[in-house]
Design an enzyme around this catalytic site. Structure first.
Site, PDB file in Angstrom:
ATOM      1  N   LYS A  22      33.602  52.020  64.765  1.00 43.01           N
ATOM      2  CA  LYS A  22      34.989  51.709  64.361  1.00 43.01           C
ATOM      3  C   LYS A  22      35.112  50.264  63.915  1.00 43.01           C
ATOM      4  O   LYS A  22      35.634  49.973  62.844  1.00 43.01           O
ATOM      5  CB  LYS A  22      35.943  51.957  65.528  1.00 43.01           C
ATOM      6  N   ASN A  23      34.615  49.326  64.729  1.00 38.30           N
ATOM      7  CA  ASN A  23      34.846  47.911  64.443  1.00 38.30           C
ATOM      8  C   ASN A  23      33.974  47.368  63.321  1.00 38.30           C
ATOM      9  O   ASN A  23      34.202  46.255  62.850  1.00 38.30           O
ATOM     10  CB  ASN A  23      34.704  47.090  65.721  1.00 38.30           C
ATOM     11  N   ARG A  93      44.793  45.668  64.642  1.00 36.01           N
ATOM     12  CA  ARG A  93      44.288  44.303  64.498  1.00 36.01           C
ATOM     13  C   ARG A  93      43.492  44.154  63.211  1.00 36.01           C
ATOM     14  O   ARG A  93      43.480  43.103  62.593  1.00 36.01           O
ATOM     15  CB  ARG A  93      43.397  43.999  65.711  1.00 36.01           C
ATOM     16  N   CYS A 117      45.743  46.790  70.061  1.00 37.91           N
ATOM     17  CA  CYS A 117      45.865  46.953  71.513  1.00 37.91           C
ATOM     18  C   CYS A 117      46.507  45.719  72.141  1.00 37.91           C
ATOM     19  O   CYS A 117      46.184  44.587  71.794  1.00 37.91           O
ATOM     20  CB  CYS A 117      44.481  47.172  72.129  1.00 37.91           C
ATOM     21  N   ARG A 122      47.017  37.344  71.179  1.00 39.94           N
ATOM     22  CA  ARG A 122      45.911  37.484  70.213  1.00 39.94           C
ATOM     23  C   ARG A 122      46.274  36.730  68.935  1.00 39.94           C
ATOM     24  O   ARG A 122      46.576  37.313  67.916  1.00 39.94           O
ATOM     25  CB  ARG A 122      45.628  38.958  69.939  1.00 39.94           C
ATOM     26  N   PRO A 123      46.251  35.376  69.000  1.00 41.46           N
ATOM     27  CA  PRO A 123      46.627  34.590  67.825  1.00 41.46           C
ATOM     28  C   PRO A 123      45.565  34.686  66.724  1.00 41.46           C
ATOM     29  O   PRO A 123      44.469  35.231  66.956  1.00 41.46           O
ATOM     30  CB  PRO A 123      46.692  33.163  68.372  1.00 41.46           C
ATOM     31  N   ILE A 124      45.897  34.158  65.533  1.00 42.99           N
ATOM     32  CA  ILE A 124      44.877  34.130  64.455  1.00 42.99           C
ATOM     33  C   ILE A 124      44.666  32.700  63.975  1.00 42.99           C
ATOM     34  O   ILE A 124      44.297  32.460  62.821  1.00 42.99           O
ATOM     35  CB  ILE A 124      45.252  35.050  63.272  1.00 42.99           C
ATOM     36  N   ASP A 125      44.860  31.747  64.885  1.00 44.14           N
ATOM     37  CA  ASP A 125      44.718  30.332  64.500  1.00 44.14           C
ATOM     38  C   ASP A 125      43.329  30.013  63.952  1.00 44.14           C
ATOM     39  O   ASP A 125      43.185  29.193  63.024  1.00 44.14           O
ATOM     40  CB  ASP A 125      45.038  29.424  65.695  1.00 44.14           C
ATOM     41  N   GLN A 126      42.305  30.642  64.476  1.00 39.19           N
ATOM     42  CA  GLN A 126      40.942  30.362  63.991  1.00 39.19           C
ATOM     43  C   GLN A 126      40.708  30.965  62.608  1.00 39.19           C
ATOM     44  O   GLN A 126      39.989  30.403  61.791  1.00 39.19           O
ATOM     45  CB  GLN A 126      39.890  30.902  64.989  1.00 39.19           C
ATOM     46  N   ASP A 305      34.964  45.497  75.364  1.00 39.04           N
ATOM     47  CA  ASP A 305      35.442  46.839  75.029  1.00 39.04           C
ATOM     48  C   ASP A 305      34.854  47.912  75.930  1.00 39.04           C
ATOM     49  O   ASP A 305      35.252  49.072  75.834  1.00 39.04           O
ATOM     50  CB  ASP A 305      35.131  47.178  73.562  1.00 39.04           C
ATOM     51  N   ARG A 398      42.552  56.461  68.052  1.00 40.83           N
ATOM     52  CA  ARG A 398      42.334  55.353  67.125  1.00 40.83           C
ATOM     53  C   ARG A 398      40.842  55.047  67.000  1.00 40.83           C
ATOM     54  O   ARG A 398      40.385  54.552  65.984  1.00 40.83           O
ATOM     55  CB  ARG A 398      43.039  54.080  67.627  1.00 40.83           C
TER      56      ARG A 398
HETATM   57  C1  EPZ Z   1      37.678  42.455  67.850  1.00 44.96           C
HETATM   58  O1  EPZ Z   1      39.000  41.993  68.084  1.00 44.96           O
HETATM   59  C2  EPZ Z   1      37.701  43.953  68.140  1.00 44.96           C
HETATM   60  N1  EPZ Z   1      38.615  44.608  67.220  1.00 44.96           N
HETATM   61  C3  EPZ Z   1      38.130  44.197  69.578  1.00 44.96           C
HETATM   62  O2  EPZ Z   1      37.990  45.591  69.830  1.00 44.96           O
HETATM   63  C4  EPZ Z   1      37.178  43.454  70.518  1.00 44.96           C
HETATM   64  O3  EPZ Z   1      37.659  43.581  71.840  1.00 44.96           O
HETATM   65  C5  EPZ Z   1      37.101  41.964  70.144  1.00 44.96           C
HETATM   66  O4  EPZ Z   1      36.739  41.834  68.754  1.00 44.96           O
HETATM   67  C6  EPZ Z   1      36.056  41.222  70.964  1.00 44.96           C
HETATM   68  O5  EPZ Z   1      34.801  41.816  70.778  1.00 44.96           O
HETATM   69  C7  EPZ Z   1      38.167  44.897  65.971  1.00 44.96           C
HETATM   70  O6  EPZ Z   1      37.022  44.619  65.628  1.00 44.96           O
HETATM   71  C8  EPZ Z   1      39.128  45.598  65.069  1.00 44.96           C
HETATM   72  P1  EPZ Z   1      38.289  38.147  68.807  1.00 44.96           P
HETATM   73  P2  EPZ Z   1      39.397  40.486  67.632  1.00 44.96           P
HETATM   74  O7  EPZ Z   1      38.855  37.463  67.633  1.00 44.96           O
HETATM   75  O8  EPZ Z   1      38.686  40.150  66.393  1.00 44.96           O
HETATM   76  C9  EPZ Z   1      40.934  34.747  70.872  1.00 44.96           C
HETATM   77  C10 EPZ Z   1      38.582  47.716  70.550  1.00 44.96           C
HETATM   78  O9  EPZ Z   1      38.852  48.187  71.667  1.00 44.96           O
HETATM   79  N2  EPZ Z   1      41.257  34.316  69.504  1.00 44.96           N
HETATM   80  O10 EPZ Z   1      36.820  38.175  69.028  1.00 44.96           O
HETATM   81  O11 EPZ Z   1      40.863  40.377  67.661  1.00 44.96           O
HETATM   82  C11 EPZ Z   1      41.508  36.128  71.188  1.00 44.96           C
HETATM   83  O12 EPZ Z   1      42.864  36.032  71.613  1.00 44.96           O
HETATM   84  C12 EPZ Z   1      39.149  46.385  70.135  1.00 44.96           C
HETATM   85  O13 EPZ Z   1      37.828  48.269  69.695  1.00 44.96           O
HETATM   86  C13 EPZ Z   1      42.045  33.189  69.322  1.00 44.96           C
HETATM   87  O14 EPZ Z   1      42.488  32.555  70.266  1.00 44.96           O
HETATM   88  O15 EPZ Z   1      38.796  39.661  68.851  1.00 44.96           O
HETATM   89  C14 EPZ Z   1      40.590  36.615  72.274  1.00 44.96           C
HETATM   90  O16 EPZ Z   1      41.011  36.068  73.496  1.00 44.96           O
HETATM   91  C15 EPZ Z   1      40.036  45.775  71.216  1.00 44.96           C
HETATM   92  N3  EPZ Z   1      42.333  32.799  68.047  1.00 44.96           N
HETATM   93  C16 EPZ Z   1      39.235  36.010  71.886  1.00 44.96           C
HETATM   94  O17 EPZ Z   1      39.525  34.933  70.981  1.00 44.96           O
HETATM   95  C17 EPZ Z   1      41.871  33.479  66.951  1.00 44.96           C
HETATM   96  O18 EPZ Z   1      42.169  33.058  65.820  1.00 44.96           O
HETATM   97  C18 EPZ Z   1      38.308  36.974  71.168  1.00 44.96           C
HETATM   98  O19 EPZ Z   1      39.036  37.558  70.111  1.00 44.96           O
HETATM   99  C19 EPZ Z   1      41.069  34.622  67.165  1.00 44.96           C
HETATM  100  C20 EPZ Z   1      40.774  35.024  68.440  1.00 44.96           C
END
Ligand code: EPZ
Length: 429
Positions: A22-23, A93, A117, A122-126, A305, A398
């Site tokens: 999926k991801n 997401r 979820c 879950r910000p997107i600042d990065q 996950d 999903r």
């Molecule tokens: C991806 O989410 C996956 N989703 C998630 O899977 C998975 O849990 C996650 O990666 C971690 O492996 C998809 O691929 C669609 P991150 P993502 O950016 O990209 C923080 C599932 O069950 N962060 O790695 O959103 C964030 O809040 C789903 O399949 C910031 O602070 O995860 C989190 O605490 C759930 N700022 C951490 O980083 C940012 O700009 C990791 O998030 C981005 C992230």
């Protein structure tokens, strides 16, 4: 509304075939926007998040054709807008990937704030940090992120934390930029490597995916390609845990065992047998489950996950287990549902679950709170004595292709039932 009804206590036996990841697949679909010619994706899982991503592409003018099971033809040349519609975008997401791909191709993108979820903030600042480094500006308008760039110039990007989504979007936005981009502190998940391989098969120049430093040299043209998605490591891990929780004996086929290493290690620590073969793993139980400790980490650590599913297994393991969630700040909402089934699980400070093993769980009416929490409740229902009714199964659909059919083939007594709104079919004992 649909619910799962599971009569538990049946050890799972047989072989289950794992679908595409999926991801990875949601990112590959979005990445196709970057191409200058049509592409064909294979081994794409039939799950609702994919359907929504394809609907987004269609709504923007792309030609999308289901060739046959799991094979999708996408022609991005007829895309006529850089605005993503709200309807699908706000439910997942993965819609954030349209920011990076539309910016990377058209230097502009309007994408409603992503949903997905509820795992806490879950910000997107990065993601925005990466876009700005390449020369884009961004603002929030009408509940959406709007990003724009006159031109995109390669640069150095150092992420404050390991983030899958921002790593993906940094690749998408830089793959056609002028010059070299270096991404540091990059995520190393298998789906990052899959996306890099897909784009490189179009003629991109991405090196180091799977390590924490990824170097991208921008190119001007990306040609069409045919590409098969990798198997889903989390779907595979979910069935591995289900086999252990039901004390069954299951072969999980169509997998890359290396992607499952952290799950295999943890299962073995609990006394579960795991045999690794070329493209499958066999999981079986011949002794009581033992407690252990788990700490979620970015890949290659134990995947967040898999945390809900593994915690469910530990509710039936002798002794006290500790599960620490290091990635998200609210990923234990399923604990309250497990307590309804007799689990002894307490959460400390939102980050640590203390689990006292019990002899068995007992069936109950429960609600899925998100995708992996839903999968955890399915595992609990399969292991529990009696009948379990699971609501909100749309969360589960999903990310798990035909989970009820796959479990039925393993001997599970699971039925998907359509029930009238706010009605609950009488739970027979
Ligand atoms: C991806 O989410 C996956 N989703 C998630 O899977 C998975 O849990 C996650 O990666 C971690 O492996 C998809 O691929 C669609 P991150 P993502 O950016 O990209 C923080 C599932 O069950 N962060 O790695 O959103 C964030 O809040 C789903 O399949 C910031 O602070 O995860 C989190 O605490 C759930 N700022 C951490 O980083 C940012 O700009 C990791 O998030 C981005 C992230």
């Amino acid at each position: 509304m649909e619910k799962f009804f599971i009569r538990g206590g049946i050890p799972l036996h047989g072989t289950v075939y794992i679908s595409g990841a999926k991801n990875a697949a949601v990112a590959l679909v979005a990445a196709t926007i970057l191409c200058d010619e049509p592409c064909t994706l294979e081994n794409v899982p039939a799950i609702s998040d994919i359907t929504k991503c394809l609907d987004i592409l269609r709504s923007m003018g792309a030609v999308v054709r289901m060739e046959r099971d799991g094979v999708i033809y996408i022609d991005p040349r007829s895309i006529n807008t850089t605005e993503v519609p709200y309807k699908q975008a706000v439910t997942m997401r993965a819609s954030s990937y349209f920011l990076g791909t539309l910016l990377g191709k058209f230097h502009e993108a309007f994408v409603p704030m992503p949903g997905g979820c509820d795992l806490g903030d879950r910000p997107i600042d990065q993601h925005l940090k990466a876009f700005r480094a390449l020369g884009a500006t961004d603002k929030v308008v009408r509940g959406a992120n709007y990003v724009k760039a006159d031109k995109l110039i390669g640069n150095q990007i150092f992420f404050d934390m390991v983030t899958v989504g921002a790593t993906m979007n940094a690749i998408f936005a830089s793959v056609r930029a002028k010059g070299q981009t270096i991404i540091e502190n990059a995520a190393k998940e298998p789906h990052i490597v899959d996306v890099a391989n897909y784009l490189n098969s179009m003629g991109a120049d991405i090196r180091g995916a799977g390590t924490d430093v990824i170097k991208i040299r921008g190119v001007e043209y990306l040609h069409g390609t045919t590409y098969a998605t990798i198997p889903d490591q989390i779907e595979a891990g979910t069935y591995m845990v289900a086999a252990a929780a039901t004390k069954g004996d299951v072969v999980i086929a169509n997998v890359i065992p290396k992607h499952l290493e952290s799950i295999t290690v943890k299962l073995r620590k609990c006394g579960v047998n795991v045999e690794e073969n070329d493209e499958s793993v066999r999981v079986w139980v011949d002794k009581p489950l033992q407690n252990t400790t788990v700490k979620t980490q970015p890949h290659p650590g134990f995947p967040t996950d898999m945390q809900p599913q593994f915690s469910t297994l530990l509710t039936m393991a002798y002794g006290t287990s500790r599960v620490t969630e290091e990635i998200f700040n609210n990923r234990f909402r399923y604990a309250a549902e497990l307590r309804k089934m007799g689990a002894d699980i307490s959460i400390e400070g939102g980050k640590v679950a203390i689990i006292q093993g019990v002899d068995h769980l007992s069936g109950a009416p429960v609600q899925a709170t998100d995708l992996r929490a839903g999968a955890a409740l399915v595992i609990a229902g399969l292991a529990a004595d009696g009948m379990t009714e699971i609501g909100n199964i749309h969360f589960i659909q999903r990310g798990y292709e035909r989970i009820d059919e796959k479990l039925q083939k393993l001997g599970a007594d699971i039925k998907r039932v359509i029930v009238p709104e706010n009605d609950s079919v009488e739970m027979s004992g």
